[in-house]
Write a protein that holds these residues in place. Structure first.
Motif, PDB file in Angstrom:
ATOM      1  N   VAL A  90       0.855  -1.179   0.000  1.00  0.00           N
ATOM      2  CA  VAL A  90       0.000   0.000   0.000  1.00  0.00           C
ATOM      3  C   VAL A  90       0.893   1.232   0.000  1.00  0.00           C
ATOM      4  CG1 VAL A  90      -0.223  -0.127   2.536  1.00  0.00           C
ATOM      5  CG2 VAL A  90      -1.863   1.221   1.205  1.00  0.00           C
ATOM      6  N   VAL A  91       0.485   2.248  -0.764  1.00  0.00           N
ATOM      7  CA  VAL A  91       1.291   3.458  -0.947  1.00  0.00           C
ATOM      8  C   VAL A  91       0.410   4.686  -0.799  1.00  0.00           C
ATOM      9  CG1 VAL A  91       2.775   4.756  -2.527  1.00  0.00           C
ATOM     10  CG2 VAL A  91       2.821   2.253  -2.555  1.00  0.00           C
ATOM     11  N   ALA A  92       0.914   5.683  -0.088  1.00  0.00           N
ATOM     12  CA  ALA A  92       0.341   7.027  -0.118  1.00  0.00           C
ATOM     13  C   ALA A  92       1.324   7.927  -0.841  1.00  0.00           C
ATOM     14  CB  ALA A  92       0.102   7.553   1.295  1.00  0.00           C
ATOM     15  N   THR A  93       0.897   8.559  -1.920  1.00  0.00           N
ATOM     16  CA  THR A  93       1.731   9.530  -2.624  1.00  0.00           C
ATOM     17  C   THR A  93       1.041  10.883  -2.530  1.00  0.00           C
ATOM     18  OG1 THR A  93       2.624  10.202  -4.772  1.00  0.00           O
ATOM     19  CG2 THR A  93       0.762   8.665  -4.821  1.00  0.00           C
ATOM     20  N   GLN A  94       1.677  11.854  -1.858  1.00  0.00           N
ATOM     21  CA  GLN A  94       0.988  13.100  -1.505  1.00  0.00           C
ATOM     22  C   GLN A  94       1.942  14.290  -1.575  1.00  0.00           C
ATOM     23  OE1 GLN A  94      -0.197  11.242   2.240  1.00  0.00           O
ATOM     24  NE2 GLN A  94       1.066  12.682   3.402  1.00  0.00           N
ATOM     25  N   ASN A  95       1.569  15.387  -0.957  1.00  0.00           N
ATOM     26  CA  ASN A  95       2.198  16.698  -1.044  1.00  0.00           C
ATOM     27  C   ASN A  95       1.884  17.256  -2.430  1.00  0.00           C
ATOM     28  OD1 ASN A  95       3.845  18.700   0.448  1.00  0.00           O
ATOM     29  ND2 ASN A  95       5.195  18.456  -1.314  1.00  0.00           N
ATOM     30  N   VAL A  96       2.843  17.539  -3.291  1.00  0.00           N
ATOM     31  CA  VAL A  96       2.552  17.866  -4.686  1.00  0.00           C
ATOM     32  C   VAL A  96       2.496  16.516  -5.390  1.00  0.00           C
ATOM     33  CG1 VAL A  96       3.259  19.130  -6.737  1.00  0.00           C
ATOM     34  CG2 VAL A  96       3.750  20.056  -4.460  1.00  0.00           C
ATOM     35  N   THR A  97       1.294  15.986  -5.572  1.00  0.00           N
ATOM     36  CA  THR A  97       1.110  14.562  -5.824  1.00  0.00           C
ATOM     37  C   THR A  97       1.479  14.148  -7.240  1.00  0.00           C
ATOM     38  OG1 THR A  97      -0.712  14.573  -4.245  1.00  0.00           O
ATOM     39  CG2 THR A  97      -0.575  12.697  -5.734  1.00  0.00           C
ATOM     40  N   LEU A  98       2.240  13.068  -7.326  1.00  0.00           N
ATOM     41  CA  LEU A  98       2.446  12.356  -8.584  1.00  0.00           C
ATOM     42  C   LEU A  98       1.762  10.993  -8.435  1.00  0.00           C
ATOM     43  CD1 LEU A  98       3.660  11.950 -11.398  1.00  0.00           C
ATOM     44  CD2 LEU A  98       5.744  11.113 -10.261  1.00  0.00           C
ATOM     45  N   PRO A  99       0.545  10.816  -8.958  1.00  0.00           N
ATOM     46  CA  PRO A  99      -0.149   9.540  -8.786  1.00  0.00           C
ATOM     47  C   PRO A  99       0.639   8.347  -9.314  1.00  0.00           C
ATOM     48  CG  PRO A  99      -1.698  11.223  -9.515  1.00  0.00           C
ATOM     49  CD  PRO A  99      -0.322  11.825  -9.613  1.00  0.00           C
ATOM     50  N   ALA A 100       1.443   8.532 -10.348  1.00  0.00           N
ATOM     51  CA  ALA A 100       2.183   7.419 -10.953  1.00  0.00           C
ATOM     52  C   ALA A 100       3.101   6.714  -9.970  1.00  0.00           C
ATOM     53  CB  ALA A 100       2.985   7.924 -12.142  1.00  0.00           C
ATOM     54  N   LEU A 101       3.542   7.398  -8.920  1.00  0.00           N
ATOM     55  CA  LEU A 101       4.444   6.763  -7.962  1.00  0.00           C
ATOM     56  C   LEU A 101       3.790   5.573  -7.264  1.00  0.00           C
ATOM     57  CD1 LEU A 101       6.203   9.843  -6.336  1.00  0.00           C
ATOM     58  CD2 LEU A 101       7.285   8.057  -7.720  1.00  0.00           C
ATOM     59  N   GLY A 102       2.481   5.622  -7.055  1.00  0.00           N
ATOM     60  CA  GLY A 102       1.803   4.509  -6.395  1.00  0.00           C
ATOM     61  C   GLY A 102       1.957   3.203  -7.156  1.00  0.00           C
ATOM     62  N   PRO A 103       1.450   3.128  -8.392  1.00  0.00           N
ATOM     63  CA  PRO A 103       1.606   1.883  -9.146  1.00  0.00           C
ATOM     64  C   PRO A 103       3.055   1.536  -9.460  1.00  0.00           C
ATOM     65  CG  PRO A 103       0.512   3.586 -10.464  1.00  0.00           C
ATOM     66  CD  PRO A 103       0.559   4.082  -9.066  1.00  0.00           C
ATOM     67  N   GLN A 104       3.921   2.529  -9.629  1.00  0.00           N
ATOM     68  CA  GLN A 104       5.335   2.230  -9.878  1.00  0.00           C
ATOM     69  C   GLN A 104       5.956   1.479  -8.717  1.00  0.00           C
ATOM     70  OE1 GLN A 104       7.236   5.956 -10.773  1.00  0.00           O
ATOM     71  NE2 GLN A 104       6.361   6.088 -12.823  1.00  0.00           N
ATOM     72  N   ILE A 105       5.712   1.945  -7.515  1.00  0.00           N
ATOM     73  CA  ILE A 105       6.275   1.300  -6.325  1.00  0.00           C
ATOM     74  C   ILE A 105       5.681  -0.091  -6.140  1.00  0.00           C
ATOM     75  CG2 ILE A 105       6.385   1.422  -3.803  1.00  0.00           C
ATOM     76  CD1 ILE A 105       6.549   4.527  -4.197  1.00  0.00           C
ATOM     77  N   LEU A 106       4.383  -0.228  -6.330  1.00  0.00           N
ATOM     78  CA  LEU A 106       3.752  -1.543  -6.191  1.00  0.00           C
ATOM     79  C   LEU A 106       4.261  -2.512  -7.255  1.00  0.00           C
ATOM     80  CD1 LEU A 106       0.122  -0.397  -5.344  1.00  0.00           C
ATOM     81  CD2 LEU A 106       1.818  -1.342  -3.770  1.00  0.00           C
ATOM     82  N   ASP A 107       4.484  -2.040  -8.459  1.00  0.00           N
ATOM     83  CA  ASP A 107       5.053  -2.892  -9.506  1.00  0.00           C
ATOM     84  C   ASP A 107       6.447  -3.378  -9.125  1.00  0.00           C
ATOM     85  OD1 ASP A 107       2.810  -2.677 -11.101  1.00  0.00           O
ATOM     86  OD2 ASP A 107       3.680  -1.164 -12.444  1.00  0.00           O
TER      87      ASP A 107
END
Length: 225
Positions: free
Chosen positions: A39-56
């Motif tokens: 599970v990932v939280a990507t926040q502040n100035v958000t880049l949504p792509a970081l979530g699936p990238q990290i999970l991949d």
């Protein structure tokens, strides 16, 4: 602007996140969860792509949470603007807050959880979230929401909160819980909690309906027999 908690349940292996923000529809951009992966939280100035990238990276390369986070951020030009929290399927944690994070910010890893936030009223908000998650018994959703309520009680964001989200993965490829308050003028976390309590009694029935339609209960809506 945002505070969140990502966590894992030792008993069930469920992975989940609760998050809130002063921005609209935080649940559409920031929470990412994958059953059996992390599970990932990507926040502040958000880049949504970081979530699936990290999970991949966790799923396909077998990386632990910290190595996956480092790999995703390593080649990322704008990492100084990001705040990211990760818990993997074994409960290992990772966190990052860039130098350009907004306002007062803080992040803390606890027992199979990470709480993080920016534009906070005070840093104790994040400490309170970890304490509430670790000390609350019951379902993962209840523990995540307890952390959110503790954050509000400790001061929350520096400004008003307008959206909130709760997402949890169990063993299915889809989230077993995916609830959002995309905009509220008052108490989106309280509204999210009410949504959870309305959804909870029906949650397992929707899994049953998906896996075995012949065993699906009826809720009396038109066409639902």
């Amino acid at each position: 602007m945002t505070f969140s908690i990502v966590g894992r349940c030792r008993q069930t292996g469920q992975l989940g996140i609760a998050i809130s923000s002063s921005s609209i529809a935080v649940g559409a951009r920031c929470p990412w969860v994958r059953a059996g992966v992390g599970v990932v939280a990507t926040q502040n100035v958000t880049l949504p792509a970081l979530g699936p990238q990290i999970l991949d990276l966790i799923e396909t390369r077998g990386l632990a949470a910290d190595a996956a986070l480092d790999a995703a951020l390593g080649a990322h030009e704008w990492r100084a603007y990001r705040q990211v929290s990760v818990v993997d399927s074994e409960g290992r944690t990772a966190l990052f807050t860039g130098a350009e994070a907004l306002g007062l910010h803080h992040a803390v890893a606890g027992d199979q959880c990470v709480a993080a936030g920016n534009m906070l009223a005070n840093t104790q908000v994040i400490d309170a979230m970890v304490g509430a998650f670790e000390s609350t018994a019951g379902a993962l959703a209840d523990r995540l929401l307890a952390a959110m309520h503790a954050a509000v009680k400790a001061g929350g964001e520096a400004g008003p909160v307008h959206s909130a989200g709760l997402k949890i993965a169990d063993t299915q490829v889809w989230p077993i819980v995916d609830l959002r308050v995309d905009w509220a003028d008052d108490d989106p976390i309280g509204q999210l909690d009410a949504l959870w309590h309305a959804y909870r009694p029906q949650m397992q029935d929707y899994v049953t309906r998906a896996l075995n339609p012949t065993a699906a209960p009826s809720y009396g809506v038109p066409g639902d027999e």
